[in-house]
Design a protein around this motif. Structure first.
Motif, mmCIF file in Angstrom:
data_model
loop_
_atom_site.group_PDB
_atom_site.id
_atom_site.type_symbol
_atom_site.label_atom_id
_atom_site.label_comp_id
_atom_site.label_asym_id
_atom_site.label_seq_id
_atom_site.Cartn_x
_atom_site.Cartn_y
_atom_site.Cartn_z
ATOM 1 N N UNK A 308 0.817 -1.211 0.000
ATOM 2 C CA UNK A 308 0.000 0.000 0.000
ATOM 3 C C UNK A 308 0.855 1.268 0.000
ATOM 4 N N UNK A 309 2.160 1.115 -0.193
ATOM 5 C CA UNK A 309 3.023 2.295 -0.253
ATOM 6 C C UNK A 309 2.642 3.140 -1.463
ATOM 7 N N UNK A 311 3.368 7.511 -3.099
ATOM 8 C CA UNK A 311 4.044 8.792 -2.858
ATOM 9 C C UNK A 311 3.228 9.654 -1.902
ATOM 10 N N UNK A 312 3.841 10.040 -0.793
ATOM 11 C CA UNK A 312 3.142 10.791 0.255
ATOM 12 C C UNK A 312 3.724 12.199 0.325
ATOM 13 N N UNK A 313 2.840 13.191 0.284
ATOM 14 C CA UNK A 313 3.238 14.582 0.483
ATOM 15 C C UNK A 313 3.389 14.796 1.983
ATOM 16 N N UNK A 314 4.624 14.632 2.483
ATOM 17 C CA UNK A 314 4.863 14.636 3.928
ATOM 18 C C UNK A 314 4.501 15.984 4.564
ATOM 19 N N UNK A 315 4.888 17.140 4.001
ATOM 20 C CA UNK A 315 4.493 18.416 4.636
ATOM 21 C C UNK A 315 2.977 18.550 4.791
ATOM 22 N N UNK A 316 2.209 18.124 3.773
ATOM 23 C CA UNK A 316 0.749 18.204 3.881
ATOM 24 C C UNK A 316 0.232 17.264 4.956
ATOM 25 N N UNK A 317 0.798 16.062 5.043
ATOM 26 C CA UNK A 317 0.374 15.112 6.072
ATOM 27 C C UNK A 317 0.678 15.663 7.461
ATOM 28 N N UNK A 318 1.872 16.226 7.655
ATOM 29 C CA UNK A 318 2.244 16.796 8.956
ATOM 30 C C UNK A 318 1.286 17.933 9.322
ATOM 31 N N UNK A 319 0.972 18.775 8.349
ATOM 32 C CA UNK A 319 0.056 19.897 8.610
ATOM 33 C C UNK A 319 -1.316 19.386 9.052
ATOM 34 N N UNK A 346 7.908 7.532 -0.906
ATOM 35 C CA UNK A 346 7.007 6.377 -0.904
ATOM 36 C C UNK A 346 6.806 5.874 0.523
ATOM 37 N N UNK A 347 5.572 5.811 0.980
ATOM 38 C CA UNK A 347 5.305 5.431 2.370
ATOM 39 C C UNK A 347 3.854 4.969 2.500
ATOM 40 N N UNK A 348 3.569 4.366 3.667
ATOM 41 C CA UNK A 348 2.201 3.989 4.010
ATOM 42 C C UNK A 348 1.590 5.203 4.707
ATOM 43 N N UNK A 349 0.714 5.897 4.045
ATOM 44 C CA UNK A 349 0.232 7.187 4.531
ATOM 45 C C UNK A 349 -0.444 7.076 5.887
ATOM 46 N N UNK A 350 -1.291 6.074 6.056
ATOM 47 C CA UNK A 350 -2.030 5.937 7.314
ATOM 48 C C UNK A 350 -1.088 5.655 8.477
ATOM 49 N N UNK A 432 9.527 -0.688 9.276
ATOM 50 C CA UNK A 432 8.769 -1.086 8.094
ATOM 51 C C UNK A 432 9.170 -0.235 6.887
ATOM 52 N N UNK A 433 9.541 1.033 7.133
ATOM 53 C CA UNK A 433 9.952 1.941 6.062
ATOM 54 C C UNK A 433 11.475 1.956 5.879
ATOM 55 N N UNK A 434 12.170 0.986 6.506
ATOM 56 C CA UNK A 434 13.622 0.920 6.374
ATOM 57 C C UNK A 434 14.325 2.016 7.145
ATOM 58 N N UNK A 435 13.671 2.562 8.161
ATOM 59 C CA UNK A 435 14.240 3.680 8.906
ATOM 60 C C UNK A 435 14.538 3.341 10.348
ATOM 61 N N UNK A 436 14.759 4.389 11.136
ATOM 62 C CA UNK A 436 15.122 4.225 12.543
ATOM 63 C C UNK A 436 14.406 5.285 13.377
ATOM 64 N N UNK A 437 14.436 5.066 14.691
ATOM 65 C CA UNK A 437 13.910 6.055 15.629
ATOM 66 C C UNK A 437 15.000 6.340 16.658
ATOM 67 N N UNK A 438 15.154 7.598 17.017
ATOM 68 C CA UNK A 438 16.212 7.996 17.955
ATOM 69 C C UNK A 438 15.652 9.027 18.930
#
Length: 454
Positions: A308-309, A311-319, A346-350, A432-438
């Motif tokens: 379900x990935x 293209x996500x408009x991250x600034x709009x989602x954050x807003x 590319x991300x899972x928007x929800x 899940x998105x190949x990232x990390x949390x710090x």
């Protein structure tokens, strides 16, 4: 039962045999080609020389007649032995007129083409094998010119013997090469097999040894070790989560049982029963939230939803998420600001919205009144960085690495509002998105940074 000396079903034996067969076939093909080419070259060279001599002698016959041809043959016969040359001129009845052979062969018809013969030399009386060609002259004389084939046949035998020895050497070399190859391959496979057996036996810390060569086997071992590291982390998290579930759900279940028992107490008043029922429902809701979050964490850890990935408009989602939380922040006299910018990824928007919501929930829980929560966006080489920073009390440095573990909360009250799964879900979504949390303490407050791969 005694094992056979050669185990034909063994993969190593089959690999060695395949190597020997292929190498032997290729070598035999090359040597056969060399042998045939050499023989053909020698035969063609001999035919060219004989054909040229026949043409030259035919020219002498046309110019000088039979007498001139006899003289030409006598001149050439003087050094014929050195050149392995053989000449024979006979009349129509086969009587020898000139040359170094004793007589015309009975079965050879003049002009019949190339022949292989065994004849006798006049000067030595020895039998020789010759390769020759003949022509019929206008007055029915017969002319035969050839070359002694003994040297050619001797060379042929030497060449054939050399081919055989080369083939045996190639066979031995292919056996040695196949053995070395299988030793290299199967020794590395044995490392993998031993490591796998140890892991199956319960030693999850075992890893495939690297030999420092940097070859494909080391690269494969590095990849497999990375997979084993991830599996060990997942199993460790599973054990820790299972233990945490057993520990953290015992209290709400005990309280729920107590509320239900109180509901059956005939001495309780209606008001008290209503209170007990409300508290029991609250406990049930808490348990449902916990199980819902655990399900979401498990789905994210398993990678369900990658299809379900988009293209996500991250600034709009954050807003949008910040706008949803602004009324809650206003009730606490807290301001939420957005800094930075980033492009689509590319991300899972929800799930990405859920991760930001959990970070804002955590920040609002500990942000003092009159302070600001900062949501920051940044595009880096490592990927998209999304951070949430509050101006609260922060956490002890020793506990920073524990914040994203399931059921870990630094709130001693352990209220129903905080089960310790919010940041664990954020960490699962990041992976899940190949990232990390710090998480890190700033001058004032705590900053939690979520990094997602582009």
């Amino acid at each position: 039962m005694r094992k056979p000396l050669i185990q034909w079903r063994n993969a190593r034996t089959r690999l060695v045999l395949a190597s020997v067969i292929l190498s032997t076939v290729m070598t035999a093909a090359v040597l056969t080609l060399v042998y045939l080419t050499a023989n053909r070259t020698i035969a063609n060279e001999t035919r060219s020389v004989v054909t040229a001599e026949l043409a030259g002698l035919a020219d002498e016959y046309e110019r000088m007649g039979t007498i001139g041809l006899i003289r030409a043959i006598e001149r050439r016969s003087e050094d014929a032995a050195a050149r392995d040359a053989l000449y024979l001129l006979a009349d129509a009845q086969g009587n020898v007129l000139a040359g170094n052979l004793v007589g015309w062969p009975k079965d050879v018809e003049p002009g019949s083409g190339w022949v292989e013969l065994d004849l006798i030399k006049t000067e030595s009386g020895e039998s020789v094998s010759i390769s020759a060609a003949s022509i019929k002259l206008p007055l029915y004389e017969r002319l035969l010119v050839g070359r002694d084939a003994s040297a050619s046949r001797k060379f042929d035998r030497v060449l054939l013997r050399s081919v055989g020895l080369s083939l045996l050497a190639a066979l031995a070399l292919s056996l040695l090469t196949g053995w070395l190859l299988t030793r290299l391959v199967f020794s590395r496979l044995a490392d993998i097999a031993r490591t796998s057996e140890d892991i199956v036996s319960g030693d999850l810390s075992r890893r495939i040894p690297l030999r420092g060569t940097g070859d494909e086997f080391d690269q494969m071992a590095t990849t497999l070790n990375g997979m084993l590291d991830q599996n060990e982390d997942l199993i460790s998290n599973l054990r820790m989560t299972t233990n945490s579930i057993a520990h953290d759900l015992r209290s709400p279940l005990s309280r729920l049982r107590q509320r239900v028992e109180q509901l059956t107490d005939v001495t309780r008043t209606d008001a008290e029963r209503d209170t007990d029922a409300a508290r029991a429902l609250a406990e049930v809701d808490h348990l449902l939230r916990v199980f819902s979050q655990l399900t979401e964490i498990s789905r994210a850890e398993a990678g369900l939803g990658r299809d379900e990935f988009e293209p996500v408009d991250v600034p709009a989602l954050v807003h949008d998420v910040v706008e949803f939380y602004e009324p809650v922040a206003a009730d606490k006299n807290v301001t939420i600001t957005i800094e930075g910018d980033a492009g689509p990824i590319p991300a899972h928007k929800t799930l990405l919205a859920q991760a930001l919501s959990n970070l804002l929930d955590n920040a609002l829980r500990y942000a003092p009144a009159g302070t600001t929560i900062t949501v920051k966006l940044a595009q880096t080489d490592a990927g998209l960085c999304l951070s949430v920073r509050d101006q609260g009390p922060g956490v002890p440095d020793a506990d920073l690495s524990r914040l994203s573990q399931p059921f870990v909360t630094l709130d001693p009250s352990r209220t129903n509002k905080n089960s310790g799964l919010g940041l664990a879900l954020v960490a699962a979504i990041a992976r899940m998105h190949g990232g990390t949390i710090e998480a890190r303490n700033r001058t004032t407050g705590l900053e939690i940074k979520l990094t997602l791969m582009n």
